[in-house]
Scaffold this motif. Sequence first.
Motif, PDB file in Angstrom:
ATOM      1  N   GLN A   1       0.984  -1.183   0.101  1.00  0.00           N
ATOM      2  CA  GLN A   1      -0.116   0.047   0.023  1.00  0.00           C
ATOM      3  C   GLN A   1       0.947   1.251   0.041  1.00  0.00           C
ATOM      4  O   GLN A   1       0.415   2.321  -0.372  1.00  0.00           O
ATOM      5  CB  GLN A   1      -1.025   0.033   1.106  1.00  0.00           C
ATOM      6  CG  GLN A   1      -1.733  -1.303   1.464  1.00  0.00           C
ATOM      7  CD  GLN A   1      -2.941  -1.149   2.436  1.00  0.00           C
ATOM      8  OE1 GLN A   1      -2.948   0.153   2.828  1.00  0.00           O
ATOM      9  NE2 GLN A   1      -3.229  -2.226   2.666  1.00  0.00           N
ATOM     10  N   GLY A   2       2.120   1.326   0.645  1.00  0.00           N
ATOM     11  CA  GLY A   2       3.062   2.358   0.586  1.00  0.00           C
ATOM     12  C   GLY A   2       3.260   2.753  -0.953  1.00  0.00           C
ATOM     13  O   GLY A   2       3.302   4.257  -0.935  1.00  0.00           O
ATOM     14  N   ASP A   3       3.304   1.831  -1.773  1.00  0.00           N
ATOM     15  CA  ASP A   3       3.644   2.127  -3.075  1.00  0.00           C
ATOM     16  C   ASP A   3       2.209   3.226  -3.938  1.00  0.00           C
ATOM     17  O   ASP A   3       2.871   4.018  -4.811  1.00  0.00           O
ATOM     18  CB  ASP A   3       4.064   1.139  -4.100  1.00  0.00           C
ATOM     19  CG  ASP A   3       5.064   0.511  -3.509  1.00  0.00           C
ATOM     20  OD1 ASP A   3       6.177   0.917  -2.874  1.00  0.00           O
ATOM     21  OD2 ASP A   3       5.146  -0.855  -3.829  1.00  0.00           O
TER      22      ASP A   3
ATOM     23  N   PRO B   1       3.623   7.546  -3.281  1.00  0.00           N
ATOM     24  CA  PRO B   1       5.037   8.200  -3.623  1.00  0.00           C
ATOM     25  C   PRO B   1       5.051   9.582  -2.940  1.00  0.00           C
ATOM     26  O   PRO B   1       4.249  10.384  -2.668  1.00  0.00           O
ATOM     27  CB  PRO B   1       4.962   8.158  -4.914  1.00  0.00           C
ATOM     28  CG  PRO B   1       3.765   8.221  -5.527  1.00  0.00           C
ATOM     29  CD  PRO B   1       2.816   7.674  -4.641  1.00  0.00           C
ATOM     30  N   GLN B   2       6.492   9.797  -2.598  1.00  0.00           N
ATOM     31  CA  GLN B   2       6.718  10.791  -1.782  1.00  0.00           C
ATOM     32  C   GLN B   2       6.589  12.186  -2.817  1.00  0.00           C
ATOM     33  O   GLN B   2       6.282  13.278  -2.466  1.00  0.00           O
ATOM     34  CB  GLN B   2       8.242  10.802  -1.288  1.00  0.00           C
ATOM     35  CG  GLN B   2       8.783  12.187  -0.854  1.00  0.00           C
ATOM     36  CD  GLN B   2       8.082  12.165   0.701  1.00  0.00           C
ATOM     37  OE1 GLN B   2       7.448  11.141   1.126  1.00  0.00           O
ATOM     38  NE2 GLN B   2       7.969  13.409   1.253  1.00  0.00           N
TER      39      GLN B   2
ATOM     40  N   THR C   1      -4.911  12.096  -0.338  1.00  0.00           N
ATOM     41  CA  THR C   1      -4.995  10.748   0.167  1.00  0.00           C
ATOM     42  C   THR C   1      -6.067   9.953  -0.629  1.00  0.00           C
ATOM     43  O   THR C   1      -5.826   8.822  -1.043  1.00  0.00           O
ATOM     44  CB  THR C   1      -5.105  10.545   1.750  1.00  0.00           C
ATOM     45  OG1 THR C   1      -3.944  11.297   2.243  1.00  0.00           O
ATOM     46  CG2 THR C   1      -4.911   9.102   2.240  1.00  0.00           C
ATOM     47  N   CYS C   2      -7.079  10.559  -0.673  1.00  0.00           N
ATOM     48  CA  CYS C   2      -8.287   9.862  -1.323  1.00  0.00           C
ATOM     49  C   CYS C   2      -8.045   9.717  -2.885  1.00  0.00           C
ATOM     50  O   CYS C   2      -8.375   8.933  -3.282  1.00  0.00           O
ATOM     51  CB  CYS C   2      -9.694  10.520  -0.886  1.00  0.00           C
ATOM     52  SG  CYS C   2     -10.567   9.902   0.467  1.00  0.00           S
ATOM     53  N   ARG C   3      -7.419  10.854  -3.304  1.00  0.00           N
ATOM     54  CA  ARG C   3      -7.145  10.759  -4.730  1.00  0.00           C
ATOM     55  C   ARG C   3      -6.236   9.824  -5.058  1.00  0.00           C
ATOM     56  O   ARG C   3      -6.614   9.011  -6.070  1.00  0.00           O
ATOM     57  CB  ARG C   3      -6.704  12.034  -5.210  1.00  0.00           C
ATOM     58  CG  ARG C   3      -6.529  12.226  -6.405  1.00  0.00           C
ATOM     59  CD  ARG C   3      -6.243  13.659  -7.053  1.00  0.00           C
ATOM     60  NE  ARG C   3      -5.016  14.074  -6.555  1.00  0.00           N
ATOM     61  CZ  ARG C   3      -4.509  15.070  -5.541  1.00  0.00           C
ATOM     62  NH1 ARG C   3      -5.394  15.524  -4.803  1.00  0.00           N
ATOM     63  NH2 ARG C   3      -3.381  15.364  -5.178  1.00  0.00           N
ATOM     64  N   LEU C   4      -5.166   9.512  -4.366  1.00  0.00           N
ATOM     65  CA  LEU C   4      -4.382   8.592  -4.640  1.00  0.00           C
ATOM     66  C   LEU C   4      -4.562   7.018  -4.360  1.00  0.00           C
ATOM     67  O   LEU C   4      -4.473   6.207  -5.167  1.00  0.00           O
ATOM     68  CB  LEU C   4      -2.961   8.944  -3.793  1.00  0.00           C
ATOM     69  CG  LEU C   4      -2.200   9.960  -4.063  1.00  0.00           C
ATOM     70  CD1 LEU C   4      -0.987  10.391  -3.186  1.00  0.00           C
ATOM     71  CD2 LEU C   4      -1.681   9.836  -5.814  1.00  0.00           C
ATOM     72  N   ALA C   5      -5.532   7.265  -3.409  1.00  0.00           N
ATOM     73  CA  ALA C   5      -6.053   5.527  -3.104  1.00  0.00           C
ATOM     74  C   ALA C   5      -7.078   5.329  -3.936  1.00  0.00           C
ATOM     75  O   ALA C   5      -7.120   3.961  -4.606  1.00  0.00           O
ATOM     76  CB  ALA C   5      -6.892   5.668  -1.692  1.00  0.00           C
TER      77      ALA C   5
ATOM     78  N   VAL D   1      -2.059   6.800   6.170  1.00  0.00           N
ATOM     79  CA  VAL D   1      -1.073   7.384   5.426  1.00  0.00           C
ATOM     80  C   VAL D   1      -0.468   8.390   6.353  1.00  0.00           C
ATOM     81  O   VAL D   1      -1.028   9.584   6.669  1.00  0.00           O
ATOM     82  CB  VAL D   1      -1.525   7.891   4.200  1.00  0.00           C
ATOM     83  CG1 VAL D   1      -0.287   8.497   3.136  1.00  0.00           C
ATOM     84  CG2 VAL D   1      -2.294   6.808   3.217  1.00  0.00           C
ATOM     85  N   LYS D   2       0.998   8.354   6.411  1.00  0.00           N
ATOM     86  CA  LYS D   2       1.839   9.499   7.223  1.00  0.00           C
ATOM     87  C   LYS D   2       2.391  10.391   6.104  1.00  0.00           C
ATOM     88  O   LYS D   2       3.279  10.076   5.521  1.00  0.00           O
ATOM     89  CB  LYS D   2       2.675   8.921   8.244  1.00  0.00           C
ATOM     90  CG  LYS D   2       3.568   9.901   8.948  1.00  0.00           C
ATOM     91  CD  LYS D   2       4.505   9.272  10.026  1.00  0.00           C
ATOM     92  CE  LYS D   2       5.010  10.358  10.792  1.00  0.00           C
ATOM     93  NZ  LYS D   2       6.075   9.513  11.643  1.00  0.00           N
TER      94      LYS D   2
END
Length: 222
Positions: free
Chosen positions: A133-135, A138-139, A185-189, A215-216
Amino acid sequence: MSYADQRMSGSKVVAIVIVALIHAVIGYAFVTGLAYQYVKKAAEKLNTFDVEEPPPPPPDEPPPPPPDTPLTPPPVVSPPPIVNVPRPPVVMQTVTTPPPAAPMVPIAAPPAPPPPAPAPPRIAVPVTPRGNQGDWFPQDSYPAAARRAEAEGRVSVQVTVDTRGRVSACRVTSSSGNSDLDEATCRLATRNGRFNPAKDANGTPIESTTSIRAVKWQIEDR
Protein backbone atom coordinates in the motif's frame (compact mmCIF):
# COMPACT_ATOMS: atom_id res chain seq x y z
CA MET A 1 -161.47 60.54 -73.95
CA SER A 2 -160.38 63.34 -71.68
CA TYR A 3 -159.62 66.89 -72.72
CA ALA A 4 -155.88 66.36 -72.36
CA ASP A 5 -155.99 63.35 -74.68
CA GLN A 6 -157.96 65.28 -77.32
CA ARG A 7 -155.48 68.15 -77.22
CA MET A 8 -152.52 65.86 -77.55
CA SER A 9 -154.04 64.07 -80.58
CA GLY A 10 -154.72 67.34 -82.39
CA SER A 11 -151.16 68.51 -81.83
CA LYS A 12 -149.79 65.24 -83.19
CA VAL A 13 -151.94 65.57 -86.36
CA VAL A 14 -150.74 69.09 -86.96
CA ALA A 15 -147.12 67.99 -86.45
CA ILE A 16 -147.51 65.14 -88.88
CA VAL A 17 -149.03 67.41 -91.54
CA ILE A 18 -146.22 69.95 -91.11
CA VAL A 19 -143.53 67.23 -91.34
CA ALA A 20 -145.18 65.88 -94.52
CA LEU A 21 -145.25 69.34 -96.08
CA ILE A 22 -141.62 69.92 -95.23
CA HIS A 23 -140.59 66.64 -96.80
CA ALA A 24 -142.59 67.53 -99.91
CA VAL A 25 -140.98 70.96 -100.13
CA ILE A 26 -137.50 69.50 -99.63
CA GLY A 27 -138.16 66.95 -102.30
CA TYR A 28 -139.44 69.58 -104.65
CA ALA A 29 -136.47 71.78 -103.88
CA PHE A 30 -134.05 69.03 -104.80
CA VAL A 31 -136.00 68.32 -107.96
CA THR A 32 -136.50 71.93 -109.06
CA GLY A 33 -133.04 73.07 -107.90
CA LEU A 34 -134.18 75.62 -105.36
CA ALA A 35 -131.54 77.44 -103.44
CA TYR A 36 -129.93 75.78 -100.49
CA GLN A 37 -130.84 78.76 -98.30
CA TYR A 38 -134.53 78.06 -98.46
CA VAL A 39 -133.96 74.48 -97.37
CA LYS A 40 -131.83 75.65 -94.43
CA LYS A 41 -134.48 78.11 -93.26
CA ALA A 42 -137.17 75.46 -93.44
CA ALA A 43 -134.98 73.11 -91.37
CA GLU A 44 -134.45 75.81 -88.74
CA LYS A 45 -138.19 76.39 -88.47
CA LEU A 46 -138.68 72.66 -88.06
CA ASN A 47 -136.08 72.56 -85.27
CA THR A 48 -137.63 75.45 -83.38
CA PHE A 49 -141.13 73.98 -83.49
CA ASP A 50 -142.01 72.86 -79.99
CA VAL A 51 -144.51 70.19 -79.30
CA GLU A 52 -146.13 70.81 -75.96
CA GLU A 53 -145.82 67.88 -73.64
CA PRO A 54 -148.84 66.87 -71.62
CA PRO A 55 -148.70 67.86 -67.94
CA PRO A 56 -147.51 65.13 -65.54
CA PRO A 57 -150.16 63.28 -63.55
CA PRO A 58 -150.78 64.50 -60.01
CA PRO A 59 -148.55 62.80 -57.38
CA ASP A 60 -150.01 60.11 -55.16
CA GLU A 61 -151.10 61.22 -51.76
CA PRO A 62 -148.72 60.10 -49.02
CA PRO A 63 -150.11 57.52 -46.61
CA PRO A 64 -151.41 58.82 -43.34
CA PRO A 65 -148.84 58.82 -40.53
CA PRO A 66 -149.11 56.00 -38.00
CA PRO A 67 -150.76 56.77 -34.72
CA ASP A 68 -148.48 58.18 -32.09
CA THR A 69 -146.75 55.46 -30.08
CA PRO A 70 -145.91 56.43 -26.54
CA LEU A 71 -142.14 56.36 -25.94
CA THR A 72 -141.20 53.98 -23.15
CA PRO A 73 -138.03 55.12 -21.30
CA PRO A 74 -135.28 52.48 -21.06
CA PRO A 75 -135.13 50.64 -17.77
CA VAL A 76 -132.77 52.09 -15.24
CA VAL A 77 -129.91 49.68 -14.52
CA SER A 78 -128.46 50.15 -11.10
CA PRO A 79 -124.66 49.63 -10.78
CA PRO A 80 -123.52 46.46 -9.00
CA PRO A 81 -122.76 46.85 -5.34
CA ILE A 82 -119.13 47.41 -4.43
CA VAL A 83 -117.78 44.56 -2.36
CA ASN A 84 -114.64 45.24 -0.38
CA VAL A 85 -112.54 42.07 -0.28
CA PRO A 86 -109.92 42.19 2.48
CA ARG A 87 -106.40 41.67 1.20
CA PRO A 88 -104.16 39.19 3.00
CA PRO A 89 -101.34 40.78 4.95
CA VAL A 90 -97.98 40.89 3.23
CA VAL A 91 -95.39 38.90 5.14
CA MET A 92 -91.80 39.98 4.56
CA GLN A 93 -89.39 37.10 4.84
CA THR A 94 -85.71 37.71 5.31
CA VAL A 95 -83.59 35.11 3.58
CA THR A 96 -80.14 34.73 5.03
CA THR A 97 -77.63 33.59 2.48
CA PRO A 98 -75.00 31.37 4.08
CA PRO A 99 -71.40 32.36 3.41
CA PRO A 100 -69.74 30.46 0.60
CA ALA A 101 -68.02 27.34 1.71
CA ALA A 102 -64.28 27.41 1.73
CA PRO A 103 -62.77 25.57 -1.18
CA MET A 104 -61.73 22.07 -0.33
CA VAL A 105 -58.01 21.66 -0.50
CA PRO A 106 -56.99 18.08 -1.01
CA ILE A 107 -54.65 16.89 1.66
CA ALA A 108 -51.69 15.18 0.18
CA ALA A 109 -51.01 11.80 1.60
CA PRO A 110 -47.72 11.55 3.43
CA PRO A 111 -45.01 10.08 1.25
CA ALA A 112 -44.53 6.42 1.66
CA PRO A 113 -41.40 5.53 3.56
CA PRO A 114 -38.60 4.30 1.32
CA PRO A 115 -38.29 0.58 1.11
CA PRO A 116 -35.69 -0.82 3.41
CA ALA A 117 -32.32 -1.27 1.87
CA PRO A 118 -31.61 -4.81 0.96
CA ALA A 119 -29.33 -6.54 3.36
CA PRO A 120 -25.77 -6.68 2.10
CA PRO A 121 -24.75 -10.06 0.88
CA ARG A 122 -22.92 -12.15 3.38
CA ILE A 123 -19.19 -11.99 2.78
CA ALA A 124 -17.52 -15.36 2.70
CA VAL A 125 -14.11 -14.11 1.54
CA PRO A 126 -13.05 -10.58 2.67
CA VAL A 127 -11.40 -8.04 0.40
CA THR A 128 -7.57 -7.88 0.47
CA PRO A 129 -5.13 -5.35 -1.00
CA ARG A 130 -2.79 -6.22 -3.83
CA GLY A 131 0.87 -5.31 -3.40
CA ASN A 132 2.38 -2.79 -1.00
CA GLN A 133 0.00 0.00 0.00
CA GLY A 134 2.98 2.37 0.56
CA ASP A 135 3.62 2.35 -3.19
CA TRP A 136 0.17 3.93 -3.74
CA PHE A 137 1.37 7.17 -2.08
CA PRO A 138 4.86 8.09 -3.46
CA GLN A 139 6.83 10.95 -1.90
CA ASP A 140 6.76 13.01 -5.08
CA SER A 141 2.95 13.17 -4.81
CA TYR A 142 3.22 15.43 -1.76
CA PRO A 143 0.81 18.31 -2.31
CA ALA A 144 2.76 21.47 -3.20
CA ALA A 145 0.48 23.73 -1.14
CA ALA A 146 0.93 21.50 1.91
CA ARG A 147 4.69 21.44 1.35
CA ARG A 148 4.86 25.25 1.17
CA ALA A 149 2.78 25.41 4.33
CA GLU A 150 5.04 22.76 5.83
CA ALA A 151 1.91 20.78 6.71
CA GLU A 152 2.38 17.22 7.94
CA GLY A 153 0.02 14.64 9.41
CA ARG A 154 -1.55 11.22 9.36
CA VAL A 155 -4.71 10.42 7.30
CA SER A 156 -6.96 7.37 7.64
CA VAL A 157 -9.52 6.58 4.91
CA GLN A 158 -12.18 3.97 4.13
CA VAL A 159 -12.66 2.84 0.54
CA THR A 160 -15.39 0.99 -1.38
CA VAL A 161 -14.09 -1.76 -3.62
CA ASP A 162 -16.20 -2.92 -6.58
CA THR A 163 -16.38 -6.42 -8.04
CA ARG A 164 -13.33 -5.69 -10.25
CA GLY A 165 -11.14 -4.81 -7.23
CA ARG A 166 -11.06 -1.05 -8.08
CA VAL A 167 -11.81 1.75 -5.60
CA SER A 168 -15.17 3.32 -6.47
CA ALA A 169 -15.48 5.64 -3.43
CA CYS A 170 -13.34 7.03 -0.60
CA ARG A 171 -13.99 8.95 2.60
CA VAL A 172 -11.68 10.30 5.32
CA THR A 173 -12.20 8.66 8.69
CA SER A 174 -9.31 10.48 10.46
CA SER A 175 -8.06 13.87 9.21
CA SER A 176 -4.51 15.19 9.25
CA GLY A 177 -5.74 18.71 9.94
CA ASN A 178 -4.83 19.84 6.43
CA SER A 179 -7.42 19.57 3.64
CA ASP A 180 -4.76 19.30 0.93
CA LEU A 181 -3.27 16.21 2.59
CA ASP A 182 -6.75 14.66 3.13
CA GLU A 183 -7.80 15.22 -0.51
CA ALA A 184 -4.48 13.89 -1.83
CA THR A 185 -4.88 10.68 0.21
CA CYS A 186 -8.35 9.86 -1.24
CA ARG A 187 -7.27 10.85 -4.74
CA LEU A 188 -4.20 8.56 -4.69
CA ALA A 189 -6.11 5.67 -3.05
CA THR A 190 -8.78 5.82 -5.76
CA ARG A 191 -6.26 6.06 -8.61
CA ASN A 192 -3.62 3.57 -7.42
CA GLY A 193 -5.45 1.21 -5.04
CA ARG A 194 -5.92 -2.37 -6.23
CA PHE A 195 -7.71 -5.12 -4.26
CA ASN A 196 -8.92 -8.65 -4.49
CA PRO A 197 -12.69 -8.21 -4.30
CA ALA A 198 -14.72 -9.86 -1.60
CA LYS A 199 -16.78 -12.95 -2.46
CA ASP A 200 -20.04 -14.40 -1.22
CA ALA A 201 -20.70 -18.02 -0.22
CA ASN A 202 -21.02 -19.00 -3.88
CA GLY A 203 -17.61 -17.51 -4.72
CA THR A 204 -19.11 -14.61 -6.68
CA PRO A 205 -17.25 -11.27 -6.38
CA ILE A 206 -19.27 -8.67 -4.50
CA GLU A 207 -18.85 -5.00 -3.59
CA SER A 208 -17.54 -4.27 -0.12
CA THR A 209 -15.81 -1.62 1.99
CA THR A 210 -12.49 -1.74 3.77
CA SER A 211 -10.04 0.53 5.58
CA ILE A 212 -6.46 0.91 4.48
CA ARG A 213 -3.44 1.67 6.61
CA ALA A 214 -3.03 5.24 7.77
CA VAL A 215 -0.92 7.37 5.46
CA LYS A 216 1.74 9.48 7.19
CA TRP A 217 2.66 12.65 5.35
CA GLN A 218 6.08 14.02 6.35
CA ILE A 219 8.55 16.29 4.57
CA GLU A 220 11.86 14.37 4.12
CA ASP A 221 14.38 17.18 4.36
CA ARG A 222 13.31 18.28 7.78
